[in-house]
Design a protein around this motif. Structure first.
Motif, PDB file in Angstrom:
ATOM      1  N   PHE A   1     -30.483 -30.609 -15.130  1.00  0.00           N
ATOM      2  CA  PHE A   1     -31.001 -29.257 -14.880  1.00  0.00           C
ATOM      3  C   PHE A   1     -30.069 -28.386 -14.052  1.00  0.00           C
ATOM      4  CE2 PHE A   1     -32.430 -31.708 -11.215  1.00  0.00           C
ATOM      5  CZ  PHE A   1     -32.182 -30.843 -10.158  1.00  0.00           C
ATOM      6  N   ALA A   2     -28.991 -28.955 -13.505  1.00  0.00           N
ATOM      7  CA  ALA A   2     -28.119 -28.193 -12.617  1.00  0.00           C
ATOM      8  C   ALA A   2     -26.669 -28.317 -13.039  1.00  0.00           C
ATOM      9  CB  ALA A   2     -28.267 -28.683 -11.177  1.00  0.00           C
ATOM     10  N   ASN A   3     -26.014 -27.182 -13.230  1.00  0.00           N
ATOM     11  CA  ASN A   3     -24.593 -27.166 -13.539  1.00  0.00           C
ATOM     12  C   ASN A   3     -23.818 -26.694 -12.318  1.00  0.00           C
ATOM     13  OD1 ASN A   3     -22.129 -25.256 -14.824  1.00  0.00           O
ATOM     14  ND2 ASN A   3     -22.363 -27.291 -15.707  1.00  0.00           N
TER      15      ASN A   3
ATOM     16  N   VAL B   1     -23.758 -22.693  -8.787  1.00  0.00           N
ATOM     17  CA  VAL B   1     -24.817 -23.642  -9.129  1.00  0.00           C
ATOM     18  C   VAL B   1     -25.764 -22.932 -10.089  1.00  0.00           C
ATOM     19  CG1 VAL B   1     -26.675 -25.099  -8.272  1.00  0.00           C
ATOM     20  CG2 VAL B   1     -24.601 -24.797  -6.903  1.00  0.00           C
ATOM     21  N   ARG B   2     -25.746 -23.365 -11.336  1.00  0.00           N
ATOM     22  CA  ARG B   2     -26.507 -22.707 -12.411  1.00  0.00           C
ATOM     23  C   ARG B   2     -27.631 -23.611 -12.892  1.00  0.00           C
ATOM     24  NH1 ARG B   2     -23.937 -22.360 -18.478  1.00  0.00           N
ATOM     25  NH2 ARG B   2     -25.867 -21.854 -19.615  1.00  0.00           N
ATOM     26  N   GLU B   3     -28.835 -23.065 -12.996  1.00  0.00           N
ATOM     27  CA  GLU B   3     -29.959 -23.808 -13.553  1.00  0.00           C
ATOM     28  C   GLU B   3     -29.758 -23.933 -15.068  1.00  0.00           C
ATOM     29  OE1 GLU B   3     -33.489 -25.435 -14.874  1.00  0.00           O
ATOM     30  OE2 GLU B   3     -32.738 -23.520 -15.616  1.00  0.00           O
ATOM     31  N   LEU B   4     -30.063 -25.103 -15.638  1.00  0.00           N
ATOM     32  CA  LEU B   4     -29.718 -25.365 -17.036  1.00  0.00           C
ATOM     33  C   LEU B   4     -30.898 -25.495 -17.997  1.00  0.00           C
ATOM     34  CD1 LEU B   4     -26.828 -28.011 -16.919  1.00  0.00           C
ATOM     35  CD2 LEU B   4     -26.665 -25.603 -17.568  1.00  0.00           C
ATOM     36  N   ASN B   5     -32.086 -25.741 -17.507  1.00  0.00           N
ATOM     37  CA  ASN B   5     -33.183 -26.120 -18.408  1.00  0.00           C
ATOM     38  C   ASN B   5     -34.243 -25.047 -18.626  1.00  0.00           C
ATOM     39  OD1 ASN B   5     -33.342 -29.659 -17.451  1.00  0.00           O
ATOM     40  ND2 ASN B   5     -31.960 -28.560 -18.804  1.00  0.00           N
TER      41      ASN B   5
ATOM     42  N   ALA C   1     -40.837 -21.578 -13.820  1.00  0.00           N
ATOM     43  CA  ALA C   1     -41.934 -22.084 -12.988  1.00  0.00           C
ATOM     44  C   ALA C   1     -41.361 -22.369 -11.606  1.00  0.00           C
ATOM     45  CB  ALA C   1     -42.528 -23.349 -13.594  1.00  0.00           C
ATOM     46  N   GLU C   2     -42.203 -22.296 -10.590  1.00  0.00           N
ATOM     47  CA  GLU C   2     -41.698 -22.420  -9.228  1.00  0.00           C
ATOM     48  C   GLU C   2     -41.043 -23.772  -8.952  1.00  0.00           C
ATOM     49  OE1 GLU C   2     -44.580 -22.669  -6.018  1.00  0.00           O
ATOM     50  OE2 GLU C   2     -46.198 -22.700  -7.500  1.00  0.00           O
ATOM     51  N   ASP C   3     -41.529 -24.845  -9.597  1.00  0.00           N
ATOM     52  CA  ASP C   3     -40.910 -26.149  -9.351  1.00  0.00           C
ATOM     53  C   ASP C   3     -39.496 -26.213  -9.918  1.00  0.00           C
ATOM     54  OD1 ASP C   3     -42.473 -26.054 -11.856  1.00  0.00           O
ATOM     55  OD2 ASP C   3     -41.689 -28.070 -12.171  1.00  0.00           O
ATOM     56  N   GLU C   4     -39.244 -25.477 -11.018  1.00  0.00           N
ATOM     57  CA  GLU C   4     -37.903 -25.438 -11.589  1.00  0.00           C
ATOM     58  C   GLU C   4     -36.935 -24.733 -10.643  1.00  0.00           C
ATOM     59  OE1 GLU C   4     -38.558 -25.194 -16.370  1.00  0.00           O
ATOM     60  OE2 GLU C   4     -39.166 -23.427 -15.223  1.00  0.00           O
ATOM     61  N   VAL C   5     -37.422 -23.668 -10.011  1.00  0.00           N
ATOM     62  CA  VAL C   5     -36.584 -22.945  -9.053  1.00  0.00           C
ATOM     63  C   VAL C   5     -36.377 -23.784  -7.795  1.00  0.00           C
ATOM     64  CG1 VAL C   5     -36.327 -20.840  -7.692  1.00  0.00           C
ATOM     65  CG2 VAL C   5     -37.467 -20.752  -9.927  1.00  0.00           C
ATOM     66  N   ARG C   6     -37.422 -24.458  -7.370  1.00  0.00           N
ATOM     67  CA  ARG C   6     -37.361 -25.201  -6.111  1.00  0.00           C
ATOM     68  C   ARG C   6     -36.331 -26.336  -6.184  1.00  0.00           C
ATOM     69  NH1 ARG C   6     -41.066 -24.404  -2.442  1.00  0.00           N
ATOM     70  NH2 ARG C   6     -42.499 -23.584  -4.016  1.00  0.00           N
ATOM     71  N   ARG C   7     -36.307 -27.065  -7.300  1.00  0.00           N
ATOM     72  CA  ARG C   7     -35.401 -28.210  -7.371  1.00  0.00           C
ATOM     73  C   ARG C   7     -33.942 -27.777  -7.420  1.00  0.00           C
ATOM     74  NH1 ARG C   7     -36.372 -30.835 -13.450  1.00  0.00           N
ATOM     75  NH2 ARG C   7     -35.633 -29.037 -14.655  1.00  0.00           N
ATOM     76  N   ILE C   8     -33.634 -26.680  -8.124  1.00  0.00           N
ATOM     77  CA  ILE C   8     -32.255 -26.220  -8.168  1.00  0.00           C
ATOM     78  C   ILE C   8     -31.859 -25.606  -6.833  1.00  0.00           C
ATOM     79  CG2 ILE C   8     -32.787 -23.932  -9.104  1.00  0.00           C
ATOM     80  CD1 ILE C   8     -29.782 -26.030 -10.168  1.00  0.00           C
TER      81      ILE C   8
ATOM     82  N   LEU D   1     -25.985 -19.433  -6.184  1.00  0.00           N
ATOM     83  CA  LEU D   1     -27.120 -20.035  -6.885  1.00  0.00           C
ATOM     84  C   LEU D   1     -27.730 -19.009  -7.824  1.00  0.00           C
ATOM     85  CD1 LEU D   1     -29.506 -22.043  -7.338  1.00  0.00           C
ATOM     86  CD2 LEU D   1     -30.556 -21.052  -5.277  1.00  0.00           C
ATOM     87  N   THR D   2     -27.903 -19.378  -9.080  1.00  0.00           N
ATOM     88  CA  THR D   2     -28.492 -18.423 -10.017  1.00  0.00           C
ATOM     89  C   THR D   2     -29.092 -19.140 -11.220  1.00  0.00           C
ATOM     90  OG1 THR D   2     -28.054 -16.320 -11.160  1.00  0.00           O
ATOM     91  CG2 THR D   2     -26.372 -18.046 -11.345  1.00  0.00           C
ATOM     92  N   GLY D   3     -29.785 -18.381 -12.054  1.00  0.00           N
ATOM     93  CA  GLY D   3     -30.474 -18.928 -13.212  1.00  0.00           C
ATOM     94  C   GLY D   3     -29.556 -19.158 -14.404  1.00  0.00           C
TER      95      GLY D   3
END
Length: 352
Positions: A97-99, A128-132, A159-166, A235-237
Motif C-alpha cells: 500500500f505504500a510506495n 511516500v505515495r499511497e498505492l491501493n 477511508a480513514e484507515d487507509e490514510v492512517r496506515r500510510i 506524503l500524498t495519495g
C-alpha cells in the motif's frame, strides 16, 4: 533471507543481474535467491503476465527484487493480459500500500537536471505515495447523459484507515531523516483531501518530534521546481503521488539513478516485506544490447536491505559505492557516458 527475483522484460534481466551480483558480493549469511517469471516473459511461457506460481514465490519470500515489465509486442492483448498488469496484480496480492521513492542529487551530476545546479544539488527528499486507494481504484465507467452526451467518470475515495496506515509509515520515515513531513492534498476543493488532512493531523499527535506542514498539490508541484531542497518527506495519495514522484525524479536529472520500494503491513523475521524496483521502464529499444544503466536496480537492492532486512550498514555501503563510481566518471548512456551495463556493475563492485 529469501528474495524472489522477478527480472521481467526488456532491460529488466540485464539490470537485475547486476543488482544480484552486488548482493552476492556482500556475503550475507542465509541469502537465498529464487527466480520467477513476470510480465511479457511470463505471458509467453504461461499465458498470463502474473502466473500463480510467481505470486506463490513472492508470498513465500521475505522481499521481491523486481526488474521491469512491458513489451510493445503485447499491446494488442486485452488489458488483463498485458505485461503492466503484473505490477498492479502484485500490489494487490501482496497488499503493498505504500510506495517510497527517494530523490537525491548525486554530486557532480547537477548539470543533468533541468533546474539550475545550485538548486538541483540541494535535492534530498522522499516521496511516500499511497498505492491501493484513490481514484485509480474507485468505481469508474462511461455513461450517456440525458441530452445524449457521453461522459466518463471515476470516483475518488479514501477511508480513514487507509490514510492512517500510510501516515504512520511516512511519520516513521521522517524520524529516520530530517524530521520534517509535508502532507500534500487538495483540501480546499476535495472532500477526500479534507478527510486525508484531518487524519494526518490526528496521526501527527503520535509523533511530536516531527514538524508537519500541509501543502496543496498545485503549490507542491511549483515548489518542487522552485525550491526542492525545502522538502524532506512528502506524503500524498495515489493520484498526486504518481505525478509528483515523476516530477521529482526529473528534477534530479535521470530516472536511471532512482530506486523505489513498495511496502505493506506484512512483517517477516527480518523486517517489512516489500517489492523493490528501479523506476525506469523496460526500454525495449536497447534491450539485450548491454547499454542499460543498472545503478537504479542496484540502489533498489540497497533499499531492500535497509527496509526489509534491517541491513543499514550494507545498504549504505552499496549507496556509497554507486556514488563513488559516479564521482569517478563511470556513466551510462542515460548520463551522457559510454559505460555498458556490465562495466557499470564491475565499477560498483570494485568500489564496494
Amino acid at each position: 533471507m529469501k528474495i524472489a527475483v522477478l527480472a521481467g522484460d526488456g532491460i529488466g534481466p540485464e539490470v537485475t543481474h547486476e543488482a544480484v551480483r552486488v548482493l552476492e558480493a556482500l556475503g550475507l549469511p542465509g541469502l537465498e535467491l529464487s527466480e520467477g517469471d513476470v510480465g511479457a516473459a511470463a505471458y509467453r511461457a504461461h499465458g498470463h503476465p502474473l502466473p500463480e506460481a510467481t505470486v506463490d514465490l513472492a508470498r513465500a519470500s521475505d522481499a521481491v527484487l523486481f526488474g521491469a515489465v512491458g513489451d510493445p509486442a503485447c499491446d494488442h492483448l486485452e488489458r488483463a493480459l498485458r505485461p503492466e498488469q503484473a505490477v498492479l496484480g502484485l500490489r494487490t496480492h501482496l497488499t503493498l500500500f505504500a510506495n517510497l521513492r527517494p530523490a537525491k542529487a548525486f554530486a557532480g551530476l547537477e548539470e543533468l537536471s533541468a533546474l539550475r545546479p545550485e538548486i538541483a544539488r540541494k535535492i534530498d527528499l522522499l516521496i511516500v505515495r499511497e498505492l491501493n486507494g484513490d481514484v485509480y481504484f474507485g468505481d469508474k465507467g462511461h455513461r450517456t447523459l440525458d441530452d445524449g452526451r457521453r461522459q466518463g467518470w471515476d470516483m475518488m475515495a479514501y477511508a480513514e484507515d487507509e490514510v492512517r496506515r500510510i501516515a504512520h509509515l511516512a511519520f516513521r520515515a521522517a524520524q529516520g531523516r530530517g524530521k520534517r513531513l509535508t502532507s500534500v492534498d487538495k483540501a480546499n476543493v476535495l472532500e477526500t483531501s479534507q478527510l486525508w488532512r484531518d487524519v494526518v493531523i490526528e496521526v501527527a499527535a503520535d509523533y511530536p518530534d516531527i514538524a508537519l506542514d500541509h501543502m496543496y498539490v498545485d503549490n507542491a508541484a511549483m515548489q518542487l521546481v522552485r525550491a526542492p531542497g525545502a522538502f524532506d518527506v512528502v506524503l500524498t495519495g495515489n493520484l498526486f503521488g504518481d505525478i509528483l514522484s515523476d516530477q521529482a525524479s526529473m528534477c534530479v536529472g535521470s530516472i536511471g539513478l532512482l530506486a523505489s520500494a513498495s511496502l505493506g503491513e506484512r512483517q517477516t523475521d527480518y523486517g517489512t516485506f516489500g517489492l523493490y524496483e528501479p523506476i525506469h521502464g523496460s526500454a525495449p529499444d536497447i534491450a539485450g544490447q548491454g547499454k542499460a544503466n543498472p545503478m537504479a536496480a542496484i540502489l533498489s537492492a540497497a533499499m531492500m536491505l535497509r527496509h526489509s532486512f534491517g541491513r543499514e550498514t550494507e545498504a549504505a555501503r552499496i549507496e556509497a559505492a554507486v556514488a563513488r563510481a559516479l564521482a569517478d566518471g563511470v556513466r551510462g548512456g542515460d548520463l551522457g557516458g559510454s559505460a555498458g551495463t556490465c562495466a557499470i556493475g564491475d565499477a560498483v563492485l570494485e568500489r564496494l
